[in-house]
Structure formats: structure tokens, C-alpha cells
Design an enzyme around this catalytic site. Structure first.
Site, PDB file in Angstrom:
ATOM      1  N   ALA A 106      50.794  41.909  47.861  1.00 49.92           N
ATOM      2  CA  ALA A 106      49.969  42.962  47.261  1.00 49.92           C
ATOM      3  C   ALA A 106      50.379  43.162  45.812  1.00 49.92           C
ATOM      4  O   ALA A 106      51.542  42.970  45.443  1.00 49.92           O
ATOM      5  CB  ALA A 106      50.119  44.270  48.040  1.00 49.92           C
ATOM      6  N   ASP A 107      49.400  43.547  45.017  1.00 48.65           N
ATOM      7  CA  ASP A 107      49.706  43.862  43.622  1.00 48.65           C
ATOM      8  C   ASP A 107      48.659  44.826  43.091  1.00 48.65           C
ATOM      9  O   ASP A 107      47.559  44.945  43.646  1.00 48.65           O
ATOM     10  CB  ASP A 107      49.745  42.607  42.749  1.00 48.65           C
ATOM     11  CG  ASP A 107      50.605  42.822  41.501  1.00 48.65           C
ATOM     12  OD1 ASP A 107      51.809  42.519  41.568  1.00 48.65           O
ATOM     13  OD2 ASP A 107      50.080  43.313  40.497  1.00 48.65           O
ATOM     14  N   GLN A 108      49.034  45.512  42.026  1.00 52.90           N
ATOM     15  CA  GLN A 108      48.145  46.497  41.420  1.00 52.90           C
ATOM     16  C   GLN A 108      48.126  46.303  39.909  1.00 52.90           C
ATOM     17  O   GLN A 108      49.170  46.108  39.288  1.00 52.90           O
ATOM     18  CB  GLN A 108      48.612  47.907  41.756  1.00 52.90           C
ATOM     19  CG  GLN A 108      47.682  49.018  41.285  1.00 52.90           C
ATOM     20  CD  GLN A 108      48.217  50.387  41.657  1.00 52.90           C
ATOM     21  OE1 GLN A 108      49.249  50.804  41.168  1.00 52.90           O
ATOM     22  NE2 GLN A 108      47.514  51.083  42.543  1.00 52.90           N
TER      23      GLN A 108
END
Length: 205
Positions: free
Chosen positions: A81-83
Site C-alpha cells: 500500500a502507498d499514499q
């Protein structure tokens, strides 16, 4: 007692993010964590050449994290996951120190920005599911004194957030409007993730 998680091995989160871990645990999932070890800035530079779109960048980073850990544990379901935070064409990163955090808040103050939170699930060194959630937030106009007070009250933990705020805490005081799912703002869109896990047969519910 019936189990919600049906895969023989726990979900492997390719991150050491305590916020993402707590989101997964709160949803009743069986989770372990492992640092992906990827160089995010190198991946970002390569992704920017292919597509400057911030949402695509978040997806690329999430996939690379999932793949790095999946290659080490091919039998596991691995979640990356990344933002990415984008404001008026500029991509922001986690600030290195208080001065950088202050400068970033001053740039965001009075403006609307987007948070793009992406996820990828990998098995056997292959990405099998991708998902994305986006939220839009408008930060209040802030004086320099207000920014300093916020950073004094919030402490060094805000340096772990790409937006220099933790919306579940004191960061809520910085905003005029917030549009988007709460888990997306925290960095992991839970509803699309759960849909992906159901398709993979990992959830009983």
C-alpha cells in the site's frame, strides 16, 4: 469459534505502518508485517517518466512493495500500500524535519489537495489485485503562529504522515472540508481491499 480469515497463512502487509496494521486488525484480519525494503524515491522517479499522474504513482509504489515481499514469500497473500498527496500539480512527501513540516503545511493552507491511497495484492511474485481510493480535503487558511502551535501540540509523530497531519487526532482542526472514506485518508482503502480478498477466497464473510 468461526474464523473470518480463511487462508492458511496470515495476510502479509509489506509495510511497518502502525496505522495500516491497526486498520487491518480492527477489520478482524489475521496480519503479519514485513518491510518491503524498496527505495521509494527510485521507484517514484521511474514511475514519473512513465506517467506523472499521482494516482498512478501510488499504484506503482503499492505494487512494487507487494512484489518485493511476495518474491521472498511466494506462498503468502501479500498486501502493498502507498499514499500520494498532490496539490496543484505538486507531489508531496513525508517531511524530514519540523522545518520541512512547517513549510509543507504553509503550502497546503487555504488550498484543496488530494490523497490517493492505492493497494496491491500479490501471490507467487505476481500482482493479482489492484485497488485505489481518493479523498479530497480543503485545509483552512493558517497563520504562521497557528502552524507553529499545531506542530508544538502534535509533536514529532506528524512527520510520519505525508500530509503532516493525523486526521484522527489534532489534525482535524486544520480543515474546512473533508471528502472521502476515512480509511482512504489513513492510507488504506478498506472496502475495495475487502472486495479483493473476497474474490481471492480469503474471507468467510
Amino acid at each position: 469459534m468461526p474464523a473470518l480469515w480463511t487462508h492458511p497463512e496470515k495476510l502479509l502487509l509489506a509495510s511497518t505502518s502502525t496505522t495500516r496494521l491497526m486498520l487491518l486488525v480492527s477489520a478482524g484480519l489475521a496480519v503479519e508485517t514485513q518491510n518491503s525494503g524498496i527505495d521509494e524515491r527510485t521507484v517514484e522517479e521511474a514511475a514519473a517518466l512513465a506517467s506523472p499522474d499521482p494516482a498512478s504513482l501510488a499504484g506503482r509504489l503499492a505494487a512494487e512493495k507487494a512484489l518485493a515481499v511476495s518474491r521472498r514469500h511466494p506462498e503468502r497473500v501479500v498486501l502493498g500500500a502507498d499514499q500520494v498527496l498532490a496539490c496543484e500539480g505538486q507531489v508531496f512527501h513525508k517531511p524530514a524535519d519540523r522545518d520541512a513540516a512547517k513549510a509543507q503545511l504553509q503550502k497546503l493552507a487555504g488550498r484543496r489537495h488530494a490523497l490517493h491511497s492505492a493497494g496491491a495484492l500479490a501471490i507467487g511474485g505476481q500482482v493479482v489485485e489492484r485497488f485505489l481510493g481518493s479523498a479530497h480535503l480543503v485545509m483552512r487558511p493558517l497563520t504562521e503562529e497557528a502552524v507553529d502551535l499545531y506542530l508544538d501540540l502534535a509533536g514529532p509523530d506528524v512527520l510520519r504522515s505525508v500530509g503532516v497531519y493525523q486526521l484522527e487526532g489534532l489534525g482535524i482542526h486544520l480543515f474546512e472540508t473533508v471528502e472521502g472514506d476515512h480509511s482512504t485518508i489513513l492510507g488504506l482503502p478498506l472496502l475495495p481491499l475487502l472486495s479483493c480478498l473476497r474474490r481471492l477466497g480469503c474471507l468467510a464473510l
